[in-house]
Design a protein around this motif. Structure first.
Motif, PDB file in Angstrom:
ATOM      1  N   ALA A  15      -2.039  -3.655   5.612  1.00  0.00           N
ATOM      2  CA  ALA A  15      -1.335  -4.170   4.430  1.00  0.00           C
ATOM      3  C   ALA A  15      -1.893  -5.505   3.950  1.00  0.00           C
ATOM      4  O   ALA A  15      -2.271  -6.366   4.754  1.00  0.00           O
ATOM      5  CB  ALA A  15       0.147  -4.314   4.749  1.00  0.00           C
ATOM      6  N   ILE A  17       0.074  -6.852   1.226  1.00  0.00           N
ATOM      7  CA  ILE A  17       1.443  -7.357   1.061  1.00  0.00           C
ATOM      8  C   ILE A  17       2.230  -6.699   2.192  1.00  0.00           C
ATOM      9  O   ILE A  17       2.349  -5.466   2.241  1.00  0.00           O
ATOM     10  CB  ILE A  17       2.057  -6.950  -0.310  1.00  0.00           C
ATOM     11  CG1 ILE A  17       1.158  -7.373  -1.480  1.00  0.00           C
ATOM     12  CG2 ILE A  17       3.485  -7.518  -0.451  1.00  0.00           C
ATOM     13  CD1 ILE A  17       1.020  -8.854  -1.683  1.00  0.00           C
ATOM     14  N   LYS A  18       2.731  -7.514   3.105  1.00  0.00           N
ATOM     15  CA  LYS A  18       3.288  -6.988   4.352  1.00  0.00           C
ATOM     16  C   LYS A  18       4.713  -6.474   4.203  1.00  0.00           C
ATOM     17  O   LYS A  18       5.554  -7.099   3.544  1.00  0.00           O
ATOM     18  CB  LYS A  18       3.299  -8.074   5.435  1.00  0.00           C
ATOM     19  CG  LYS A  18       1.958  -8.742   5.711  1.00  0.00           C
ATOM     20  CD  LYS A  18       0.970  -7.809   6.353  1.00  0.00           C
ATOM     21  CE  LYS A  18      -0.306  -8.555   6.743  1.00  0.00           C
ATOM     22  NZ  LYS A  18      -1.414  -7.622   7.054  1.00  0.00           N
ATOM     23  N   LYS A  22      13.945  -4.420   7.619  1.00  0.00           N
ATOM     24  CA  LYS A  22      14.582  -3.179   7.143  1.00  0.00           C
ATOM     25  C   LYS A  22      15.971  -3.493   6.615  1.00  0.00           C
ATOM     26  O   LYS A  22      16.674  -4.321   7.183  1.00  0.00           O
ATOM     27  CB  LYS A  22      14.725  -2.174   8.297  1.00  0.00           C
ATOM     28  CG  LYS A  22      13.416  -1.698   8.896  1.00  0.00           C
ATOM     29  CD  LYS A  22      13.681  -0.668   9.991  1.00  0.00           C
ATOM     30  CE  LYS A  22      12.417  -0.255  10.722  1.00  0.00           C
ATOM     31  NZ  LYS A  22      11.795  -1.327  11.523  1.00  0.00           N
ATOM     32  N   ILE A  28      14.934   3.819   7.884  1.00  0.00           N
ATOM     33  CA  ILE A  28      13.738   2.962   7.740  1.00  0.00           C
ATOM     34  C   ILE A  28      13.498   2.643   6.258  1.00  0.00           C
ATOM     35  O   ILE A  28      12.505   3.069   5.648  1.00  0.00           O
ATOM     36  CB  ILE A  28      12.495   3.545   8.448  1.00  0.00           C
ATOM     37  CG1 ILE A  28      12.857   3.908   9.907  1.00  0.00           C
ATOM     38  CG2 ILE A  28      11.313   2.579   8.380  1.00  0.00           C
ATOM     39  CD1 ILE A  28      11.696   4.090  10.867  1.00  0.00           C
ATOM     40  N   ARG A  75      12.547   8.785  16.610  1.00  0.00           N
ATOM     41  CA  ARG A  75      11.725   8.910  15.403  1.00  0.00           C
ATOM     42  C   ARG A  75      10.880  10.184  15.378  1.00  0.00           C
ATOM     43  O   ARG A  75      10.745  10.824  14.332  1.00  0.00           O
ATOM     44  CB  ARG A  75      10.829   7.694  15.280  1.00  0.00           C
ATOM     45  CG  ARG A  75      11.611   6.428  14.976  1.00  0.00           C
ATOM     46  CD  ARG A  75      10.719   5.244  15.165  1.00  0.00           C
ATOM     47  NE  ARG A  75      11.352   4.034  14.678  1.00  0.00           N
ATOM     48  CZ  ARG A  75      10.696   2.970  14.269  1.00  0.00           C
ATOM     49  NH1 ARG A  75       9.380   2.972  14.273  1.00  0.00           N
ATOM     50  NH2 ARG A  75      11.341   1.899  13.854  1.00  0.00           N
ATOM     51  N   SER A 122       0.638   3.501  14.917  1.00  0.00           N
ATOM     52  CA  SER A 122       1.833   4.269  14.556  1.00  0.00           C
ATOM     53  C   SER A 122       1.689   4.794  13.125  1.00  0.00           C
ATOM     54  O   SER A 122       2.177   5.875  12.808  1.00  0.00           O
ATOM     55  CB  SER A 122       3.105   3.435  14.712  1.00  0.00           C
ATOM     56  OG  SER A 122       3.043   2.290  13.904  1.00  0.00           O
ATOM     57  N   SER A 154       7.539   5.755  11.229  1.00  0.00           N
ATOM     58  CA  SER A 154       7.216   4.328  11.259  1.00  0.00           C
ATOM     59  C   SER A 154       7.017   3.954   9.804  1.00  0.00           C
ATOM     60  O   SER A 154       6.291   4.649   9.084  1.00  0.00           O
ATOM     61  CB  SER A 154       5.941   4.104  12.059  1.00  0.00           C
ATOM     62  OG  SER A 154       5.611   2.739  12.083  1.00  0.00           O
ATOM     63  N   SER A 156       5.315   1.824   8.018  1.00  0.00           N
ATOM     64  CA  SER A 156       3.969   1.698   7.459  1.00  0.00           C
ATOM     65  C   SER A 156       3.222   3.031   7.419  1.00  0.00           C
ATOM     66  O   SER A 156       2.226   3.162   6.705  1.00  0.00           O
ATOM     67  CB  SER A 156       3.170   0.670   8.263  1.00  0.00           C
ATOM     68  OG  SER A 156       3.199   1.000   9.633  1.00  0.00           O
ATOM     69  N   ARG A 159       2.344   4.897   4.042  1.00  0.00           N
ATOM     70  CA  ARG A 159       1.187   4.524   3.219  1.00  0.00           C
ATOM     71  C   ARG A 159      -0.088   5.239   3.660  1.00  0.00           C
ATOM     72  O   ARG A 159      -1.062   5.274   2.910  1.00  0.00           O
ATOM     73  CB  ARG A 159       0.991   2.995   3.244  1.00  0.00           C
ATOM     74  CG  ARG A 159       2.181   2.204   2.663  1.00  0.00           C
ATOM     75  CD  ARG A 159       1.857   0.706   2.604  1.00  0.00           C
ATOM     76  NE  ARG A 159       1.361   0.250   3.868  1.00  0.00           N
ATOM     77  CZ  ARG A 159       1.915  -0.684   4.645  1.00  0.00           C
ATOM     78  NH1 ARG A 159       3.007  -1.328   4.242  1.00  0.00           N
ATOM     79  NH2 ARG A 159       1.381  -1.016   5.794  1.00  0.00           N
ATOM     80  N   SER A 210       6.668  -4.452  16.354  1.00  0.00           N
ATOM     81  CA  SER A 210       7.021  -4.693  14.963  1.00  0.00           C
ATOM     82  C   SER A 210       8.510  -4.406  14.744  1.00  0.00           C
ATOM     83  O   SER A 210       9.221  -5.171  14.092  1.00  0.00           O
ATOM     84  CB  SER A 210       6.208  -3.791  14.027  1.00  0.00           C
ATOM     85  OG  SER A 210       4.845  -3.955  14.258  1.00  0.00           O
ATOM     86  N   MET A 214      10.863  -7.460  13.570  1.00  0.00           N
ATOM     87  CA  MET A 214      11.422  -7.562  12.204  1.00  0.00           C
ATOM     88  C   MET A 214      12.956  -7.521  12.211  1.00  0.00           C
ATOM     89  O   MET A 214      13.589  -8.134  11.360  1.00  0.00           O
ATOM     90  CB  MET A 214      10.791  -6.547  11.249  1.00  0.00           C
ATOM     91  CG  MET A 214      11.074  -5.117  11.471  1.00  0.00           C
ATOM     92  SD  MET A 214      10.341  -4.087  10.155  1.00  0.00           S
ATOM     93  CE  MET A 214       8.662  -3.907  10.682  1.00  0.00           C
ATOM     94  N   PHE A 262       3.847 -14.033   5.949  1.00  0.00           N
ATOM     95  CA  PHE A 262       4.423 -13.145   6.974  1.00  0.00           C
ATOM     96  C   PHE A 262       4.484 -13.878   8.325  1.00  0.00           C
ATOM     97  O   PHE A 262       5.505 -13.850   9.017  1.00  0.00           O
ATOM     98  CB  PHE A 262       3.614 -11.839   7.037  1.00  0.00           C
ATOM     99  CG  PHE A 262       3.703 -11.117   8.346  1.00  0.00           C
ATOM    100  CD1 PHE A 262       4.933 -10.854   8.933  1.00  0.00           C
ATOM    101  CD2 PHE A 262       2.558 -10.694   9.013  1.00  0.00           C
ATOM    102  CE1 PHE A 262       5.027 -10.203  10.152  1.00  0.00           C
ATOM    103  CE2 PHE A 262       2.638 -10.055  10.231  1.00  0.00           C
ATOM    104  CZ  PHE A 262       3.871  -9.811  10.809  1.00  0.00           C
ATOM    105  N   ALA A 305       1.026  -7.587  13.179  1.00  0.00           N
ATOM    106  CA  ALA A 305       1.833  -8.104  14.282  1.00  0.00           C
ATOM    107  C   ALA A 305       0.999  -8.224  15.560  1.00  0.00           C
ATOM    108  O   ALA A 305       1.296  -7.609  16.588  1.00  0.00           O
ATOM    109  CB  ALA A 305       3.033  -7.188  14.495  1.00  0.00           C
TER     110      ALA A 305
END
Ligand SMILES: Nc1ncnc2c1ncn2[C@@H]1O[C@H](COP(=O)(O)OP(=O)(O)OP(=O)(O)O)[C@@H](O)[C@H]1O
Ligand SMILES: C[C@@](O)(CCOP(=O)(O)OP(=O)(O)O)CC(=O)O
Length: 395
Positions: A15, A17-18, A22, A28, A75, A122, A154, A156, A159, A210, A214, A262, A305
């Protein structure tokens, strides 16, 4: 007897832009939108084979040769159940299709790089899993629709369903989360000169995951509220426009500012979280000095991270940047870029004193890669499961 099986690979994304935070843990759903570059699967990838068979006693996943338990409500379980649900709906709408939605599945996956070390395993892992099941089930869903399910594995990972430059729009529907999905901003062919140099500072399993990091940030950091309310929305618009116009200087500045923020938010978490170390900070100093030499930045660092640096740069500048990194971080093995060995060197006018020269091994390796495509379907010969549906590596 028919064999129902598919093998796919999926890319890592890093990323600019991180995503960090949540607003809904079980679905998620993120507290801000994010944007990443998909890296080439020629270098980093997860490969996954999925098979459905009535003889399988249970759903089973092998990750890098070892059983990874599928916990009820976890998950992995959510992603597999969601994919089975889509197949069931597909069978209901197409009665001529074989009824395989109720069969148990065997899934075997392999990452060709360290797992859980801050190299986004992940992301590629869940994207490959969802894509393999989508192919196994012959589903009509688009990558955007599949990204909704990868997100449940997960965040991310959503994307990694696309190549090129990818946004994850946070959405606003907190009940279904159906508008929190990935969107391709530009394909890899739009800006093929975009390359990445990954400095592997540490490839061991990381301290604060992560997910838990977060969670703590959302509960304790006041700075996060400023970030999600007043910073990220305009940054998302600005970086999308920089990508559209291929303005590398702007892309780089936004990327570095967002990485900095971040990590500031991680530090503002209570107790604080430190993902970067002295080597990470030395790389920042070196890239900052390098960028001072030109009117516009020619390199962009970003850190997830963990302490590993990802440096984005355009093709004509990558060799010079690698020479610079080698000057401060000598490598045990030779580094080759574009078929030619790279030797340590400093660009003219570079202030050598911005960092000390480190020992061999401080940066354990350099991975040179570029912007790449989305998930791929692989041939039967590349399958990770044998004729009995068990991992080939264990046979
Ligand atoms: N190929 C895969 N298939 C399925 N699940 C995977 C795969 N690779 C990784 N995972 C899952 O992702 C977990 C690692 O995620 P984690 O977020 O801790 O590390 P990371 O993705 O390498 O780092 P980061 O997301 O911070 O960059 C693994 O423990 C496993 O559950
Ligand atoms: C710093 C990041 O890499 C964080 C990634 O977090 P994850 O996607 O690994 O978190 P979970 O949704 O809890 O699985 C930034 C990013 O990739 O956007």
């Amino acid at each position: 007897m028919s064999v129902y099986q598919a093998t796919t690979s999926a890319p890592v994304n890093i990323a600019c832009i991180k995503y960090w935070g949540k607003r809904n843990e079980s679905l998620i759903l993120p507290t801000n939108s994010s944007l990443s570059v998909t890296l080439s699967q020629d270098n980093l990838r997860s490969t996954t084979t999925a098979r459905a068979d009535p003889s399988f006693a249970a759903d089973c996943l092998w990750l890098n040769g070892k059983v990874d338990p599928i916990k009820a409500g976890g998950r992995l379980h959510t992603c597999i159940s969601e994919m089975k649900r889509l197949r069931a709906a597909f069978e209901a709408a197409n009665p001529d299709q074989p009824k395989i939605a109720t069969f148990n599945v065997h899934i075997c996956s392999f990452n060709n790089f360290p797992t859980a070390a801050g190299l986004a395993s992940s992301a590629s892992g869940f994207a490959a899993l969802v894509y393999a099941l989508a192919k196994l089930y012959a589903l009509p869903q688009t990558p955007e629709e599949l990204s909704l399910i990868a997100r449940r594995g997960s965040g991310s990972a959503c994307r990694s369903l696309f190549g090129g430059f990818v946004a994850w729009d946070m959405g606003s529907d907190d009940t279904t989360g159906l508008d929190s999905k990935a969107r391709q901003v530009a394909p890899e062919s739009h800006w093929p000169e975009m390359e990445a140099l990954i400095c592997v500072v540490n490839d061991a399993k990381k301290g604060t995951s992560s997910t838990s990091g977060m969670q703590r940030t959302v509960v304790t950091s006041a700075l996060l509220q400023h970030r999600i309310g007043s910073v990220v929305p305009s940054r998302m618009a600005d970086i999308e426009s920089a990508i559209a116009d291929k303005r590398f200087g702007d892309f780089a500045e936004i990327t570095m500012r967002d990485s900095n923020q971040f990590h500031a938010v991680a530090l503002d978490t209570y107790p604080p979280i430190f993902y970067m170390n002295d080597v990470s900070r030395a790389i920042i100093a070196i890239i900052t000095e390098y960028n001072r030499l030109s009117e516009q930045p020619k390199a962009a660092y970003t850190y997830d991270a963990g302490p590993n640096a990802v440096i984005y740069a355009l093709t004509p500048n990558v060799r010079e940047i690698a020479q610079l990194v080698l000057y401060y971080f000598p490598q045990a093995e030779k580094v080759v870029i574009g078929g030619q060995e790279v030797h340590a060197a400093l660009p003219e006018g570079f202030n050598e004193a911005v960092a000390k020269q480190w020992e061999v091994g401080s940066v354990k390796g350099l991975i040179h890669t570029r912007v790449g495509d989305g998930p791929r379907v692989l041939s039967h010969s590349e399958a990770l499961l044998n004729a009995q549906g068990l991992p080939k590596t264990l046979a």
